[in-house]
Design an enzyme around this catalytic site. Structure first.
Site, short mmCIF file in Angstrom:
data_model
loop_
_atom_site.label_atom_id
_atom_site.label_comp_id
_atom_site.label_asym_id
_atom_site.label_seq_id
_atom_site.Cartn_x
_atom_site.Cartn_y
_atom_site.Cartn_z
N CYS A 225 41.39 29.47 51.89
CA CYS A 225 42.57 30.29 51.65
C CYS A 225 43.80 29.39 51.49
O CYS A 225 44.09 28.58 52.36
CB CYS A 225 42.74 31.22 52.84
SG CYS A 225 44.37 31.92 53.04
N GLU A 226 44.47 29.57 50.36
CA GLU A 226 45.60 28.67 50.11
C GLU A 226 46.82 29.02 50.96
O GLU A 226 47.76 28.24 51.03
CB GLU A 226 45.97 28.68 48.62
CG GLU A 226 46.61 29.95 48.12
CD GLU A 226 46.93 29.87 46.62
OE1 GLU A 226 46.36 29.01 45.93
OE2 GLU A 226 47.76 30.68 46.16
N HIS A 227 46.80 30.18 51.58
CA HIS A 227 47.95 30.56 52.41
C HIS A 227 47.87 30.00 53.82
O HIS A 227 48.88 29.68 54.43
CB HIS A 227 48.06 32.09 52.50
CG HIS A 227 48.17 32.75 51.16
ND1 HIS A 227 47.35 33.78 50.76
CD2 HIS A 227 48.99 32.51 50.13
CE1 HIS A 227 47.67 34.15 49.54
NE2 HIS A 227 48.65 33.40 49.13
N HIS A 228 46.65 29.92 54.36
CA HIS A 228 46.50 29.52 55.75
C HIS A 228 45.64 28.27 55.95
O HIS A 228 45.47 27.81 57.08
CB HIS A 228 45.87 30.67 56.57
CG HIS A 228 46.71 31.91 56.58
ND1 HIS A 228 46.51 32.96 55.71
CD2 HIS A 228 47.76 32.28 57.36
CE1 HIS A 228 47.39 33.92 55.96
NE2 HIS A 228 48.17 33.53 56.95
N GLN A 266 41.26 34.87 46.31
CA GLN A 266 40.00 35.39 45.80
C GLN A 266 40.14 35.94 44.37
O GLN A 266 39.23 35.82 43.56
CB GLN A 266 39.47 36.47 46.75
CG GLN A 266 38.05 36.90 46.41
CD GLN A 266 37.49 37.85 47.43
OE1 GLN A 266 37.65 37.66 48.62
NE2 GLN A 266 36.81 38.89 46.96
N HIS A 294 37.56 36.80 54.79
CA HIS A 294 38.68 35.87 54.95
C HIS A 294 38.91 35.61 56.43
O HIS A 294 39.31 36.51 57.18
CB HIS A 294 39.94 36.44 54.30
CG HIS A 294 39.85 36.47 52.79
ND1 HIS A 294 40.63 35.68 51.99
CD2 HIS A 294 39.04 37.18 51.97
CE1 HIS A 294 40.32 35.91 50.72
NE2 HIS A 294 39.35 36.82 50.68
N CYS A 296 41.23 34.18 57.75
CA CYS A 296 42.63 34.42 58.14
C CYS A 296 42.85 35.87 58.56
O CYS A 296 43.84 36.19 59.22
CB CYS A 296 43.58 34.03 57.02
SG CYS A 296 43.39 34.99 55.51
N1 LIG Z 1 45.73 38.68 47.62
C1 LIG Z 1 45.25 37.77 48.48
N2 LIG Z 1 45.86 37.59 49.64
C2 LIG Z 1 45.33 36.70 50.48
C3 LIG Z 1 44.19 35.97 50.22
N3 LIG Z 1 43.93 35.19 51.29
C4 LIG Z 1 44.90 35.45 52.19
N4 LIG Z 1 45.75 36.38 51.71
C5 LIG Z 1 46.94 37.01 52.29
O1 LIG Z 1 48.09 36.22 52.17
C6 LIG Z 1 49.09 36.92 52.91
C7 LIG Z 1 50.13 35.97 53.46
O2 LIG Z 1 51.09 36.80 54.05
P1 LIG Z 1 52.28 36.27 54.98
O3 LIG Z 1 52.96 37.46 55.57
O4 LIG Z 1 53.11 35.32 54.19
O5 LIG Z 1 51.53 35.40 56.06
P2 LIG Z 1 51.08 35.86 57.53
O6 LIG Z 1 52.29 36.17 58.37
O7 LIG Z 1 50.20 34.78 58.04
O8 LIG Z 1 50.29 37.20 57.21
P3 LIG Z 1 49.19 37.95 58.09
O9 LIG Z 1 47.86 37.43 57.64
O10 LIG Z 1 49.40 39.40 57.74
O11 LIG Z 1 49.46 37.64 59.53
C8 LIG Z 1 48.33 37.70 53.96
O12 LIG Z 1 48.49 39.07 53.69
C9 LIG Z 1 46.87 37.30 53.74
O13 LIG Z 1 45.95 38.34 54.05
C10 LIG Z 1 43.55 36.17 48.96
O14 LIG Z 1 42.54 35.57 48.60
N5 LIG Z 1 44.11 37.09 48.13
ZN LIG Z 2 44.51 33.17 54.63
#
Ligand SMILES: Nc1nc2c(ncn2[C@@H]2O[C@H](COP(=O)(O)OP(=O)(O)OP(=O)(O)O)[C@@H](O)[C@H]2O)c(=O)[nH]1
Ligand SMILES: [Zn+2]
Length: 335
Positions: A225-228, A266, A294, A296
């Site tokens: 996951c590129e976000h976490h 994804q 996921h 995360c």
């Molecule tokens: N569309 C999409 N979102 C993703 C994917 N992997 C992770 N995410 C989402 O990226 C978002 C990042 O949101 P933020 O609010 O910036 O980060 P956060 O505070 O860690 O969010 P939470 O996971 O809700 O706690 C989250 O809603 C994750 O579920 C993916 O493959 N596709």
């Molecule tokens: Zn994630």
């Protein structure tokens, strides 16, 4: 100017950007929650995507919509199908990455490489030239290209800092080698950055008078996951309708590796796999369904341990013909 020509005039990086940033208007996203309820959303964005426009051009130039009377059969389980149109009348899906590779000369166009922008300031790490690099043919990473190895010291130093930041003692026995191990592991998780479609295909595109659906399903997928920077994993099912070219079956799984072994979302992963199959064999259509868990959403955040995310990309006849799409989905969902 035709859209195919416009595509061919785009540089690889422009095309990559366009592919990465463009959502398919009809991409389906289903989220199955703990109670198995299914929520289906379809984006209704009016912005037509790169692929959409390429497809509509392809259809215009071929001027041959599949006839409902045409018949095909499902190759994987030999079940007769009344829905698959014959390849002779199918519009061929064509995507070109640049103007230098003619689509009919048998040469496979290169996948646009994701630019490597993660190098540490001060270190000059060039993009992998793929010369003398057998990595692409051996996805087990027993040996690493020099450019990857060059990343290790800086990455290991970063992990050591991270350990210190956690309040740990990086010099205690159990952690001494951890920074280097973690750096190697991260390189492995992201090895797809150093792979390109042409090398992975290794020429395994064969002329074959076969016009029935090919499906390889339940291909294991591990991504990040590129976000976490935590994993997501699951399975990928790919179907395509050949237009006189078939792909070595293992290459579908290798295409999944190219794009899953990167920092991803994804949705983009799903689309990139479909685009790569299109580039490889210019079929009448490609369908990709990815089901992912996921971490995360499991280990942190909302902590929904049973949720799964399902994404799909349907191109060509899979997009235009509901029966072809249904046939694919039935195959994917059958045990
Ligand atoms: N569309 C999409 N979102 C993703 C994917 N992997 C992770 N995410 C989402 O990226 C978002 C990042 O949101 P933020 O609010 O910036 O980060 P956060 O505070 O860690 O969010 P939470 O996971 O809700 O706690 C989250 O809603 C994750 O579920 C993916 O493959 N596709
Ligand atoms: Zn994630």
């Amino acid at each position: 100017m035709s859209f195919t020509r416009q595509l061919s005039e785009m540089s690889a990086s422009e095309l990559n950007d366009a592919i990465d940033d463009t959502n398919f208007p009809q991409a389906h996203i289903l989220s199955r929650g703990r109670n198995n309820s299914v929520c289906s959303t379809s984006s209704t964005s009016g912005t037509s995507s790169l692929i959409d426009r390429a497809l509509s051009h392809s259809e215009e130039t071929n001027n041959a919509a599949p006839s409902p009377e045409e018949k095909g059969a499902i190759s994987e389980n030999a079940t007769a199908s009344p829905t698959t149109p014959a390849s002779t009348n199918r519009p061929r899906l064509i995507l070109k990455t640049n103007g230098t590779i003619p689509e009919t000369d048998g040469t496979q166009p290169k996948t646009p490489m994701t630019p490597r922008t993660s190098t540490t300031p001060g270190s000059s790490v060039p993009d992998c030239s793929h010369e003398n690099c057998t990595f692409h043919h051996d996805l087990e990473l027993d040996h690493k290209p020099p450019t990857r190895e060059a990343l290790l010291p800086d990455m290991a130093r970063s992990y050591r800092l991270l350990l210190g930041g956690l309040g740990e003692n990086p010099d205690r026995q159990g952690l001494i080698k951890t920074p280097e191990r973690a750096a190697k592991a991260m390189l492995y998780f992201t090895k797809g950055y150093d792979q390109c479609l042409e090398d992975v295909l290794n020429g395994a595109v064969f002329d074959e008078d076969h016009d029935e659906m090919v499906v390889v399903k339940d291909i294991e997928m591990f991504s990040m996951c590129e976000h976490h920077l935590v994993p997501f994993y699951g399975k990928v099912s790919i179907g395509y309708l050949p237009c006189n070219k078939i792909l070595g079956l293992s290459k579908l799984a290798r295409i999944v590796e190219i794009f899953s072994r990167r920092l991803q979302v994804q949705e983009r992963l799903t689309k990139q796999i479909a685009v790569a199959v299109t580039q490889a064999v210019q079929p009448a259509g490609v369908a990709v369904v990815v089901e992912g868990v996921h971490m995360c959403m499991v280990m942190r955040g909302v902590q929904k341990i049973n949720s799964k995310t399902v994404t799909s990309t349907m191109l060509g006849v899979f997009r235009d013909d509901p029966k072809t799409r249904e046939e694919f989905l039935n195959l994917v969902n059958s045990k």
